[in-house]
Design a protein around this motif. Sequence first.
Motif, PDB file in Angstrom:
ATOM      1  N   SER A 140       0.811  -1.222   0.000  1.00  4.95           N
ATOM      2  CA  SER A 140       0.000   0.000   0.000  1.00  4.95           C
ATOM      3  C   SER A 140       0.845   1.273   0.000  1.00  4.95           C
ATOM      4  O   SER A 140       0.327   2.355  -0.236  1.00  4.95           O
ATOM      5  N   PHE A 141       2.146   1.158   0.271  1.00  3.56           N
ATOM      6  CA  PHE A 141       2.996   2.352   0.283  1.00  3.56           C
ATOM      7  C   PHE A 141       3.335   2.810  -1.131  1.00  3.56           C
ATOM      8  O   PHE A 141       3.682   3.977  -1.342  1.00  3.56           O
ATOM      9  N   GLY A 142       3.284   1.915  -2.077  1.00  4.49           N
ATOM     10  CA  GLY A 142       3.534   2.295  -3.468  1.00  4.49           C
ATOM     11  C   GLY A 142       4.910   2.889  -3.699  1.00  4.49           C
ATOM     12  O   GLY A 142       5.082   3.748  -4.567  1.00  4.49           O
ATOM     13  N   GLY A 143       5.887   2.451  -2.937  1.00  7.30           N
ATOM     14  CA  GLY A 143       7.245   2.950  -3.109  1.00  7.30           C
ATOM     15  C   GLY A 143       7.509   4.300  -2.473  1.00  7.30           C
ATOM     16  O   GLY A 143       8.640   4.814  -2.542  1.00  7.30           O
ATOM     17  N   ARG A 144       6.500   4.909  -1.863  1.00  6.53           N
ATOM     18  CA  ARG A 144       6.687   6.218  -1.253  1.00  6.53           C
ATOM     19  C   ARG A 144       7.297   6.081   0.143  1.00  6.53           C
ATOM     20  O   ARG A 144       7.238   5.016   0.769  1.00  6.53           O
ATOM     21  N   SER A 145       7.869   7.156   0.633  1.00  2.00           N
ATOM     22  CA  SER A 145       8.412   7.159   1.989  1.00  2.00           C
ATOM     23  C   SER A 145       7.280   7.379   2.998  1.00  2.00           C
ATOM     24  O   SER A 145       6.185   7.831   2.639  1.00  2.00           O
ATOM     25  N   VAL A 146       7.545   7.057   4.240  1.00  2.00           N
ATOM     26  CA  VAL A 146       6.559   7.183   5.313  1.00  2.00           C
ATOM     27  C   VAL A 146       7.171   7.977   6.459  1.00  2.00           C
ATOM     28  O   VAL A 146       8.398   8.125   6.555  1.00  2.00           O
ATOM     29  N   ARG A 147       6.293   8.475   7.328  1.00  2.00           N
ATOM     30  CA  ARG A 147       6.762   9.242   8.495  1.00  2.00           C
ATOM     31  C   ARG A 147       5.890   8.892   9.699  1.00  2.00           C
ATOM     32  O   ARG A 147       4.660   8.888   9.607  1.00  2.00           O
ATOM     33  N   PHE A 148       6.534   8.562  10.815  1.00  2.00           N
ATOM     34  CA  PHE A 148       5.802   8.300  12.051  1.00  2.00           C
ATOM     35  C   PHE A 148       6.740   8.540  13.229  1.00  2.00           C
ATOM     36  O   PHE A 148       7.930   8.825  13.054  1.00  2.00           O
ATOM     37  N   ALA A 149       6.196   8.451  14.427  1.00  2.00           N
ATOM     38  CA  ALA A 149       6.950   8.772  15.637  1.00  2.00           C
ATOM     39  C   ALA A 149       6.806   7.661  16.663  1.00  2.00           C
ATOM     40  O   ALA A 149       5.855   6.870  16.638  1.00  2.00           O
ATOM     41  N   GLY A 150       7.736   7.620  17.590  1.00  2.00           N
ATOM     42  CA  GLY A 150       7.705   6.666  18.687  1.00  2.00           C
ATOM     43  C   GLY A 150       8.874   6.939  19.621  1.00  2.00           C
ATOM     44  O   GLY A 150       9.685   7.840  19.385  1.00  2.00           O
ATOM     45  N   PHE A 151       8.969   6.142  20.677  1.00  2.00           N
ATOM     46  CA  PHE A 151      10.097   6.312  21.590  1.00  2.00           C
ATOM     47  C   PHE A 151      11.130   5.214  21.353  1.00  2.00           C
ATOM     48  O   PHE A 151      10.821   4.123  20.851  1.00  2.00           O
ATOM     49  N   VAL A 152      12.348   5.515  21.716  1.00  2.00           N
ATOM     50  CA  VAL A 152      13.473   4.615  21.464  1.00  2.00           C
ATOM     51  C   VAL A 152      13.555   3.550  22.546  1.00  2.00           C
ATOM     52  O   VAL A 152      13.388   3.833  23.737  1.00  2.00           O
ATOM     53  N   ALA A 153      13.805   2.328  22.116  1.00  2.00           N
ATOM     54  CA  ALA A 153      14.110   1.231  23.031  1.00  2.00           C
ATOM     55  C   ALA A 153      15.283   0.456  22.447  1.00  2.00           C
ATOM     56  O   ALA A 153      15.385   0.295  21.220  1.00  2.00           O
ATOM     57  N   LEU A 154      16.170  -0.006  23.297  1.00  2.00           N
ATOM     58  CA  LEU A 154      17.337  -0.785  22.870  1.00  2.00           C
ATOM     59  C   LEU A 154      17.265  -2.168  23.490  1.00  2.00           C
ATOM     60  O   LEU A 154      17.037  -2.297  24.695  1.00  2.00           O
ATOM     61  N   ASP A 155      17.447  -3.209  22.657  1.00  2.00           N
ATOM     62  CA  ASP A 155      17.420  -4.552  23.228  1.00  2.00           C
ATOM     63  C   ASP A 155      18.762  -4.865  23.878  1.00  2.00           C
ATOM     64  O   ASP A 155      19.656  -4.010  23.956  1.00  2.00           O
ATOM     65  N   LYS A 156      18.931  -6.090  24.344  1.00  2.00           N
ATOM     66  CA  LYS A 156      20.149  -6.454  25.091  1.00  2.00           C
ATOM     67  C   LYS A 156      21.409  -6.314  24.249  1.00  2.00           C
ATOM     68  O   LYS A 156      22.492  -6.063  24.773  1.00  2.00           O
ATOM     69  N   SER A 157      21.253  -6.456  22.932  1.00  3.31           N
ATOM     70  CA  SER A 157      22.417  -6.317  22.053  1.00  3.31           C
ATOM     71  C   SER A 157      22.667  -4.877  21.634  1.00  3.31           C
ATOM     72  O   SER A 157      23.655  -4.592  20.949  1.00  3.31           O
ATOM     73  N   GLY A 158      21.783  -3.964  22.035  1.00  6.25           N
ATOM     74  CA  GLY A 158      21.910  -2.570  21.653  1.00  6.25           C
ATOM     75  C   GLY A 158      21.196  -2.212  20.373  1.00  6.25           C
ATOM     76  O   GLY A 158      21.284  -1.069  19.911  1.00  6.25           O
ATOM     77  N   ALA A 159      20.479  -3.176  19.780  1.00  3.15           N
ATOM     78  CA  ALA A 159      19.741  -2.896  18.539  1.00  3.15           C
ATOM     79  C   ALA A 159      18.597  -1.933  18.832  1.00  3.15           C
ATOM     80  O   ALA A 159      17.858  -2.111  19.803  1.00  3.15           O
ATOM     81  N   PRO A 160      18.433  -0.888  17.997  1.00  2.00           N
ATOM     82  CA  PRO A 160      17.417   0.133  18.272  1.00  2.00           C
ATOM     83  C   PRO A 160      16.050  -0.216  17.687  1.00  2.00           C
ATOM     84  O   PRO A 160      15.941  -0.737  16.577  1.00  2.00           O
ATOM     85  N   TYR A 161      15.033   0.076  18.460  1.00  2.00           N
ATOM     86  CA  TYR A 161      13.644  -0.030  18.016  1.00  2.00           C
ATOM     87  C   TYR A 161      12.958   1.311  18.253  1.00  2.00           C
ATOM     88  O   TYR A 161      13.317   2.064  19.167  1.00  2.00           O
ATOM     89  N   LEU A 162      11.968   1.568  17.440  1.00  3.52           N
ATOM     90  CA  LEU A 162      11.025   2.645  17.726  1.00  3.52           C
ATOM     91  C   LEU A 162       9.735   1.970  18.163  1.00  3.52           C
ATOM     92  O   LEU A 162       9.292   1.005  17.521  1.00  3.52           O
ATOM     93  N   VAL A 163       9.137   2.451  19.246  1.00  2.00           N
ATOM     94  CA  VAL A 163       8.048   1.725  19.899  1.00  2.00           C
ATOM     95  C   VAL A 163       6.881   2.670  20.197  1.00  2.00           C
ATOM     96  O   VAL A 163       7.087   3.847  20.503  1.00  2.00           O
ATOM     97  N   ARG A 164       5.683   2.149  20.110  1.00  2.00           N
ATOM     98  CA  ARG A 164       4.506   2.779  20.701  1.00  2.00           C
ATOM     99  C   ARG A 164       3.813   1.728  21.551  1.00  2.00           C
ATOM    100  O   ARG A 164       3.717   0.558  21.165  1.00  2.00           O
TER     101      ARG A 164
END
Length: 239
Positions: A140-164
């Motif tokens: 459904s994105f049709g190749g277009r970019s998207v924009r959204f917000a969330g807070f940062v969380a880091l797992d045990k390995s330090g990998a970043p997630y954006l979360v709601r």
Amino acid sequence: MNRQAQAAVLFLVGAALLHAGMTNLYLRYVKAGLQPLILAAGAVLIVAALATAWYEWRARARTTPTQDHAHREPRISWLLVLPLLALILVAPPALGSYSAVRAGTALQQPYGYMKLPKSDPIPLNLVDYAGRAVYDHGRSFGGRSVRFAGFVALDKSGAPYLVRMALNCCAADAQPVKVALTGKIPPVLQPDAWLQVTGTYTARVTHDPVNNGPIPYLKVTQAKPIPVPSDPYDESWNN
């Protein structure tokens, strides 16, 4: 407790509910749609408190001094009002990265998808992006970019997630929905910091180490810090 104390506690509870309902404080506990019920409950409790105080005053006015044998209650019982004062004076923080990394992603397959605007980037909420990325494979994105917000969380390995944190009713049932980040990620990420990200869909998917749930990726092209929103929870499941 005598009736005077009962009236005082009822009044304080009602005032606390009205205060929470007329500010954004109530959003730390329940979803936005419950605001009218919170205000109504606060008003009812205050009316009940005033009625209790009135009937107690009338009863005392009709009682002669020789008939009045009221006993003094222990003053320590007034400590019961301290949680109410804390509710009024100290707003608890919304659930954040500590809760998010200890709970598995709660992403659910949507029943359907709303038509997206034709803008580029597409304004979305994080939960909508995650659902479309995993279950609709980004078509459904049709190749277009998207924009959204969330807070940062880091797992045990330090990998970043954006979360709601998505909720059905109140903060007690809030569950995280996570999006993993790749691409132009800021070099320093602080857990619980809020970011607005712009990026493009990627077919890459990882799995949550807590419950093996799917976590889609976003290829970030731009990221900027934003203030904590007035309503930090996602309620799109209720729509």
